[in-house]
Scaffold this motif. Sequence first.
Motif, PDB file in Angstrom:
ATOM      1  N   ARG A  72       1.785 -44.281 -78.508  1.00 19.08           N
ATOM      2  CA  ARG A  72       1.444 -44.368 -79.929  1.00 19.08           C
ATOM      3  C   ARG A  72       1.038 -43.009 -80.498  1.00 19.08           C
ATOM      4  N   GLY A  73       1.106 -41.975 -79.672  1.00 20.93           N
ATOM      5  CA  GLY A  73       0.741 -40.641 -80.131  1.00 20.93           C
ATOM      6  C   GLY A  73      -0.734 -40.428 -80.318  1.00 20.93           C
ATOM      7  N   ARG A  74      -1.566 -41.217 -79.620  1.00 28.88           N
ATOM      8  CA  ARG A  74      -3.013 -41.156 -79.835  1.00 28.88           C
ATOM      9  C   ARG A  74      -3.755 -40.364 -78.764  1.00 28.88           C
ATOM     10  N   MET A  75      -3.053 -39.856 -77.758  1.00 33.76           N
ATOM     11  CA  MET A  75      -3.714 -39.055 -76.723  1.00 33.76           C
ATOM     12  C   MET A  75      -2.897 -37.810 -76.406  1.00 33.76           C
ATOM     13  N   PRO A  76      -2.717 -36.919 -77.370  1.00 34.01           N
ATOM     14  CA  PRO A  76      -1.878 -35.733 -77.140  1.00 34.01           C
ATOM     15  C   PRO A  76      -2.485 -34.739 -76.166  1.00 34.01           C
ATOM     16  N   GLU A  77      -3.799 -34.824 -75.915  1.00 32.99           N
ATOM     17  CA  GLU A  77      -4.460 -33.892 -75.004  1.00 32.99           C
ATOM     18  C   GLU A  77      -4.927 -34.587 -73.728  1.00 32.99           C
ATOM     19  N   SER A  78      -4.234 -35.647 -73.328  1.00 32.52           N
ATOM     20  CA  SER A  78      -4.617 -36.362 -72.121  1.00 32.52           C
ATOM     21  C   SER A  78      -4.412 -35.482 -70.892  1.00 32.52           C
ATOM     22  N   ASP A  79      -4.978 -35.928 -69.772  1.00 29.35           N
ATOM     23  CA  ASP A  79      -4.799 -35.185 -68.518  1.00 29.35           C
ATOM     24  C   ASP A  79      -3.320 -35.014 -68.188  1.00 29.35           C
ATOM     25  N   ALA A  80      -2.531 -36.072 -68.398  1.00 28.69           N
ATOM     26  CA  ALA A  80      -1.102 -36.000 -68.101  1.00 28.69           C
ATOM     27  C   ALA A  80      -0.401 -34.973 -68.990  1.00 28.69           C
ATOM     28  N   ASP A  81      -0.763 -34.936 -70.270  1.00 33.15           N
ATOM     29  CA  ASP A  81      -0.131 -33.983 -71.183  1.00 33.15           C
ATOM     30  C   ASP A  81      -0.563 -32.553 -70.878  1.00 33.15           C
ATOM     31  N   GLN A  82      -1.811 -32.376 -70.464  1.00 35.58           N
ATOM     32  CA  GLN A  82      -2.241 -31.042 -70.071  1.00 35.58           C
ATOM     33  C   GLN A  82      -1.523 -30.583 -68.803  1.00 35.58           C
ATOM     34  N   LEU A  83      -1.314 -31.514 -67.872  1.00 36.14           N
ATOM     35  CA  LEU A  83      -0.548 -31.172 -66.669  1.00 36.14           C
ATOM     36  C   LEU A  83       0.887 -30.801 -67.023  1.00 36.14           C
ATOM     37  N   ALA A  84       1.467 -31.521 -67.983  1.00 35.36           N
ATOM     38  CA  ALA A  84       2.821 -31.191 -68.433  1.00 35.36           C
ATOM     39  C   ALA A  84       2.868 -29.799 -69.053  1.00 35.36           C
ATOM     40  N   GLY A  85       1.766 -29.394 -69.687  1.00 38.66           N
ATOM     41  CA  GLY A  85       1.734 -28.088 -70.332  1.00 38.66           C
ATOM     42  C   GLY A  85       1.650 -26.929 -69.368  1.00 38.66           C
ATOM     43  N   ILE A  86       1.177 -27.160 -68.142  1.00 39.90           N
ATOM     44  CA  ILE A  86       1.033 -26.048 -67.188  1.00 39.90           C
ATOM     45  C   ILE A  86       1.968 -26.196 -65.989  1.00 39.90           C
ATOM     46  N   THR A  87       2.837 -27.206 -66.019  1.00 39.81           N
ATOM     47  CA  THR A  87       3.843 -27.391 -64.969  1.00 39.81           C
ATOM     48  C   THR A  87       5.185 -27.677 -65.636  1.00 39.81           C
ATOM     49  N   PRO A  88       6.272 -27.585 -64.895  1.00 39.20           N
ATOM     50  CA  PRO A  88       7.587 -27.898 -65.482  1.00 39.20           C
ATOM     51  C   PRO A  88       7.887 -29.391 -65.556  1.00 39.20           C
ATOM     52  N   LEU A  89       6.944 -30.221 -65.165  1.00 44.08           N
ATOM     53  CA  LEU A  89       7.173 -31.659 -65.105  1.00 44.08           C
ATOM     54  C   LEU A  89       6.601 -32.350 -66.335  1.00 44.08           C
ATOM     55  N   PRO A  90       7.278 -33.397 -66.845  1.00 42.77           N
ATOM     56  CA  PRO A  90       6.817 -34.072 -68.072  1.00 42.77           C
ATOM     57  C   PRO A  90       5.573 -34.909 -67.836  1.00 42.77           C
ATOM     58  N   ALA A  91       4.917 -35.258 -68.924  1.00 42.77           N
ATOM     59  CA  ALA A  91       3.681 -36.040 -68.840  1.00 42.77           C
ATOM     60  C   ALA A  91       3.916 -37.396 -68.177  1.00 42.77           C
ATOM     61  N   PHE A  92       5.069 -38.033 -68.461  1.00 42.44           N
ATOM     62  CA  PHE A  92       5.333 -39.347 -67.884  1.00 42.44           C
ATOM     63  C   PHE A  92       5.391 -39.275 -66.365  1.00 42.44           C
ATOM     64  N   PHE A  93       5.855 -38.153 -65.825  1.00 44.92           N
ATOM     65  CA  PHE A  93       5.862 -37.970 -64.367  1.00 44.92           C
ATOM     66  C   PHE A  93       4.443 -38.056 -63.826  1.00 44.92           C
TER      67      PHE A  93
END
Length: 247
Positions: free
Chosen positions: A194-215
């Motif tokens: 729903r776009g309500r957690m853009p800074e979640s742990d998963a999204d932050q991990l996606a930002g510092i790795t080549p893997l997407p947040a869903f991974f």
Amino acid sequence: MVSIDGLTGLWDRLFGAQPDPPPLLVLLTAAVALVVVSTRLPWRIARNAVTIAHEGGHALAALLTGRRLRGIRLHSDTSGLTLSAGRPTGPGMILTLLAGYLAPPLVGLAGAWLLGGNRITLLLWVAVALLLAMLVMIRNVFGVLSLLVTGGIVLAVSWYASPEVQAVFAYTGVWFLLLGGVRPVLELQRLRGRGRMPESDADQLAGITPLPAFFWVTVFALVNLVTLAVGALLLAGPILTDAGLTL
């Protein structure tokens, strides 16, 4: 002064094994924990314990990877925040971000291991020690109150309650952490959709790795489900063995 007999009694109380719990107790506490995790109001209240373990996982991982822990905040909406300083990328940051969602069921797994050895009182005292260690890093009033209340309840049960009550309390808590580690991951993905957690742990991990947040959400889910399965075998395995079933 504390007598030698007093110290010996305290040692035996802390590290001695309690009697095997009735099989029905193990099953009923699992059912109670499942109800709490599955229903709205009980989950809303009990989720604070999962948040404490979540933020504690971030904090411990930060310290173990050499990051400087700045503080932990726990909020009344059951959210939390752990601040640490260090490189914004690299293995230390990755492990720190990973640890949050994995911590509750891993703590539950450690508890299941102790319960497998019937070290119920030891489990409760270890929980109190961990809460006290975390208390020094809390940076807001609600967080301090949450840890004091939680730690006070656990300490009171460990010191004053009968072995039977201690067993019910400990087994329910461990089942709750094992089961309660799964629901936040599902909630995370739903809120992300729903776009309500853009800074979640998963999204932050996606930002510092080549893997997407869903991974990373998938990693959280798979690890927590495996941990739940192993923990359940530790807790319920003796029952199945006594019943003549093989694992």
